[in-house]
Write a protein that holds these residues in place. Structure first.
Motif, PDB file in Angstrom:
ATOM      1  N   GLY A  19      -1.027   9.795  -0.753  1.00 46.16           N
ATOM      2  CA  GLY A  19      -1.281   8.615  -0.252  1.00 46.16           C
ATOM      3  C   GLY A  19      -1.902   8.730   1.282  1.00 46.16           C
ATOM      4  O   GLY A  19      -1.738   7.793   2.012  1.00 46.16           O
ATOM      5  N   PRO A  55       1.042   2.165  -6.214  1.00 48.88           N
ATOM      6  CA  PRO A  55       0.245   2.801  -7.127  1.00 48.88           C
ATOM      7  C   PRO A  55       0.844   3.722  -8.021  1.00 48.88           C
ATOM      8  O   PRO A  55       0.732   4.931  -8.101  1.00 48.88           O
ATOM      9  CB  PRO A  55      -1.031   3.446  -6.509  1.00 48.88           C
ATOM     10  N   GLN A  69      -5.251   2.855  -5.765  1.00 43.88           N
ATOM     11  CA  GLN A  69      -5.005   2.852  -4.487  1.00 43.88           C
ATOM     12  C   GLN A  69      -6.239   2.219  -3.858  1.00 43.88           C
ATOM     13  O   GLN A  69      -6.007   1.116  -3.238  1.00 43.88           O
ATOM     14  CB  GLN A  69      -4.682   4.134  -3.971  1.00 43.88           C
ATOM     15  N   GLY A 116       0.676  -1.183  -0.208  1.00 48.82           N
ATOM     16  CA  GLY A 116       0.289  -0.062  -0.131  1.00 48.82           C
ATOM     17  C   GLY A 116       0.873   1.334  -0.020  1.00 48.82           C
ATOM     18  O   GLY A 116       2.155   1.345   0.017  1.00 48.82           O
TER      19      GLY A 116
END
Lengths: 310, 550
Positions: free
Chosen positions: B40, A256, B235, A166
């Motif tokens: 993020g 990502p 994500q 992540g």
């Protein structure tokens, strides 16, 4: 210097134009129909024909390219066929994660690589040199997906020091950075070791030592500036590659970045997104090349950029 | 006096100003990393005690626009965000009301009337009316939308004129009042209601679509049990409960968070750490899960409405000879093939999967019989076998399956060369005549009717489209045409069974297996029911008290 930069920027634009032509041509002569990518495997011929007309795919190739180039020059890289979003937005949304990983990986790999390479050269032929060689070969032999998975199991699942993949917070950066940096550091250490060993045999280093400089000073202040130049070139290009995305590492760590975006674009034959990611990567490589050349000239005054100075 | 480096004066300069580049580098790092850290950022915080389902998947959600999505990932979220007139029951493929309260079909199955409930609202507060359904289907039919669902609604009267720009609306969709919608078709189509249960036909608010255009996917407004809160490409996607959902007490969850880009292995690690509530089971851990009672008790499985096959091009020698095609069917050991994929499949006896209405359990199929295969090959003039190329999508599982088939066929003298190809060129190639002799393929049902397999994959009309084996049998096509307008299920399925027997006898495919989906849930996750054809619905899922993720 300024004239050199302008000349290089111009040639960089030529390279980008060439890259766009080549990518466009390859993508369109590939034995796959973008209309099928848009409409899906189950679409009937009538639907496919409609979509080809909609996207201008029924036009001659040069007209399609001209339209694309015109839009691209105005900052519009088109819309993804599959996601229906602006390609520029998609790329820019993924770039921060990629940049973050690339910077941390290149910084760490340089720190580790320079340290290991310097130590190996300083202790040439001794036990430490041999151990560092073994470690470097071991790291170079590890595929990133394997190393990444190992780090994930050890650091994420068992020790629970780091998140299980992540892109949340600085801790999530540690494992993917290590995965990318360890292999690169091993490579850099061997390159630096070789060039440093060569430099240490040069007369100017012997002279420095003869004049009473310590071995440490001879290595760091005399041999290193010369020996580090090849590393600058390689690291510069590696950095551009990292900025373009690293598919395997991104996949293992659920990162990502641009790599997975480009991979998905190719997999889905999403032409605007393929073109966009290729052009973006090409621009990064051109820019990295230019920066490396300027850095090179800055570090080594024997290199003349055409300005005639020194 | 400090020693100098006469060879590299600039290096000396660099050393002298060493703090500067370090400062610059630090500033650059901060400039790049800080925005990245922001990008993020943590997902929206739900209040303590909120029931938030944590999921993970590898593939990004391509779109949330019902007109555009045509894949499992998009549909999973679309059915949480939007409503159709009718939908499938949670566990099966029978149609149940969604926003419709009742519906009727004319005896000839050419006119369908739906009555809507009056209390359903979009999440922007506006009531959902019949005009919203009409708008949704017209949007799908509009070529500008480039919808993958266009073909399903072409049978509505006036659809062709609308798509061609000759009419401003589809004449065959009538909305006599806000709570009634009537569909008039060009020809009888008893399975038309199934097409209305596809997410393409979900109600969308015209004003929101008009406002955002192609960006509607990022600003979706629907009437489903959940609302989109956050979607960061690559994500995560975050949904929150729709407090105005028309079904009282649903959904039971306060939110759903799906992490995107998570590989199967990583999903498993997160599942073990308690960080996600539902996971796929990677092949490497599958035997461990099955043999561990604690874990096996948490698994869920369902036979999907999917078929996997080895297509043979009936117009390319040696597959023009039916004896060769039958020989290959006898030569492939389907039980071994299923074992290769951890037993996650059922050996196929024909085209139609067992979960599909109309399935024929009495169909014998082709049992593994290499001796019979060799006899058939000898009769066809291939006593010494032949060589062929097996095309397949470049995928790890496909390669493993391909090697299994390669071994089986080698035993009867057929030497296969495996040719993995990227999926897009693969699709293009198998649609060309006289190009691909042998290929791996599969089909997932769009709606639960034999026509969705037999007609789409094996009819003459689908040459160059989905009939990739270029099969043609006049009697088979006649039976399909005969069955198509029949609404009575018993009569309809009887004809399709007969058609399937013709197809199996002609063996345009080696009928391989019907996949079985396996999932594993956490012990605190309840109410999840797998559906054989659609992604599982989450509106009845709830979570009991559980420890925080490790």
């Amino acid at each position: 210097m300024l004239a050199y930069v302008i000349r290089r920027v111009f040639f960089g634009l030529v390279v980008l134009a060439g890259a766009s032509v080549i990518t466009f041509t390859i993508a369109y002569v590939a034995p796959a129909d973008p209309a099928v990518a848009v409409a899906g495997a189950k679409a009937d011929p009538q639907t496919l024909a409609t979509i080809r007309r909609q996207l201008g795919l029924d036009q001659p190739l040069y007209i399609q390219y001209a339209r694309y180039a015109d839009r691209a020059l105005h900052g519009d890289l088109g819309r993804s066929y599959i996601r229906r979003e602006a390609v520029t937005d998609l790329i820019l949304s993924r770039f921060p994660a990629t940049a973050m990983l690339a910077i941390s990986a290149i910084v760490l790999s340089l720190i580790l690589g320079v340290a290991a390479g310097t130590l190996a050269a300083a202790y040439r032929g001794r036990a430490l040199d041999n151990w560092l060689l073994v470690a470097a070969l071991a790291l170079l032999s590890m595929p990133v997906f394997w190393l990444g998975t190992l780090l994930l199991i050890a650091g994420g699942l068992y020790l629970r020091w780091f998140p299980l993949g992540g892109f949340d917070g600085s801790l999530s950066l540690v494992l993917p950075t290590l995965t990318l940096a360890l292999g690169a550091a091993a490579y850099y250490s061997r390159i630096l070791h070789a060039s440093l060993a060569d430099a240490l045999d040069q007369d100017y280093v012997r002279t420095a030592l003869g004049k009473g400089r310590s071995r440490r000073a001879a290595i760091l202040r005399h041999a290193m500036p010369n020996a580090i130049l090849p590393l600058v070139t390689i690291a510069g290009l590696d950095f551009a590659g990292l900025l373009s995305g690293v598919v395997l590492t991104e996949t293992v760590f659920n990162w990502p970045g641009l790599g997975r975006l480009a991979f998905e674009a190719v997999f889905n034959l999403d032409l605007p997104l393929i073109m966009g990611t290729v052009l973006f990567s090409a621009a990064l490589v051109v820019a990295a090349n230019l920066i490396v050349d300027l850095l090179y000239a800055w570090l080594d005054p024997r290199i003349d950029l055409g300005g005639g100075q020194e | 006096m400090a020693p100098t480096c006469a060879i590299f004066p600039r290096w000396r300069r660099l050393r002298r100003f060493r703090p500067f580049p370090i400062r610059v580098a630090a500033a650059l790092l901060a400039a790049l990393i800080l925005p990245a850290c922001h990008a993020g950022s943590a997902p929206p915080i739900f209040p303590p005690g909120a029931q938030v389902l944590q999921l993970a998947s590898l593939d990004d959600v391509p779109t949330l626009d019902p007109a555009a999505g045509y894949d499992v990932d998009s549909w999973m979220f679309e059915q949480m965000l939007f409503d159709t007139l009718i939908r499938y029951s949670d566990a099966g493929v029978d149609l149940v009301p969604d926003l419709a309260t009742a519906w009727t079909a004319a005896p000839d199955s050419a006119v369908f009337t739906f009555h809507l409930r009056r209390d359903a609202r979009f999440t922007n507060g506006r009531l959902v009316t019949s005009a919203d359904f009409k708008f949704a289907i017209e949007r799908v039919l509009d070529p500008k939308t480039r919808s993958k669902g266009m073909e399903y609604y072409r049978g509505i009267a006036g659809a062709a004129d609308f798509a061609a720009g000759r009419a401003k609306s589809v004449a065959g969709i009538e909305t006599p009042d806000p709570w009634t919608i009537v569909f008039r078709l060009n020809a009888p189509d008893p399975i038309f209601p199934h097409k209305l249960a596809m997410p393409f036909a979900a109600a969308v608010p015209r004003e929101v679509v008009a406002r955002y255009g192609e960006d509607f996917s990022r600003h979706v407004v629907g009437s489903g049990p959940f609302m989109l809160r956050q979607w960061i490409g690559g994500q995560r996607i975050v949904l929150v409960r729709n407090p105005g959902y028309f079904v009282k007490g649903a959904p039971r969850l306060d939110g759903v968070i799906e992490a995107i880009g998570v590989s199967e292995d990583l999903q498993w690690f997160r599942f073990e750490a308690g960080a996600i509530d539902l996971s796929a089971i990677p092949p490497a851990v599958f035997p461990y899960v099955v043999k561990t009672p604690r874990l096996n008790a948490l698994t869920m499985r369902i036979v999907t409405m999917t078929t996997r096959y080895l297509g043979m091009n009936c117009r390319m020698p040696p597959f023009t000879d039916v004896r060769v095609r039958r020989a290959l069917n006898y030569a492939v050991n389907k039980r071994k093939l299923v074992a290769v994929i951890n037993g996650r499949g059922i050996p196929a006896n024909g085209v139609l999967p067992p979960s599909l209405p109309g399935y024929d359990p009495t169909l014998p199929g082709y049992p593994y019989d290499p001796a019979r295969a060799r006899t058939l090959l000898a009769q066809a003039g291939y006593a010494h076998g032949f060589a062929a190329t097996l095309w397949m999508p470049a995928d790890q599982t496909m390669m493993i399956l391909g090697q299994s088939v390669q071994q089986d066929l080698a035993l009867v003298g057929v030497n296969l060369r495996l040719k993995p190809v990227a999926f897009a060129p693969f699709l293009e190639a198998i649609r060309q005549p006289q190009t691909v002799p042998l290929f791996f393929s599969g089909w997932e049902a769009d709606f639960p009717d034999p026509a969705n397999f037999l007609e789409v994959l094996l009819s003459r009309a689908q040459w160059g489209a989905n009939n990739d084996s270029w099969f043609y049998d006049p009697r088979f096509d006649t039976l399909l045409a005969e069955a198509a307008p029949i609404a009575n299920p018993a009569r309809r399925y009887a004809i399709y069974r007969e058609a399937q027997r013709i197809a199996v006898a002609n063996a345009p495919w080696v009928f391989l297996y019907f996949p079985v989906t396996w999932e594993i849930r956490q012990p605190w996750m309840h109410g999840l029911v797998l559906n054989p054809m659609r992604p599982a619905r989450l509106d009845r899922v709830w979570l009991s008290a559980h420890p925080p993720a490790k």
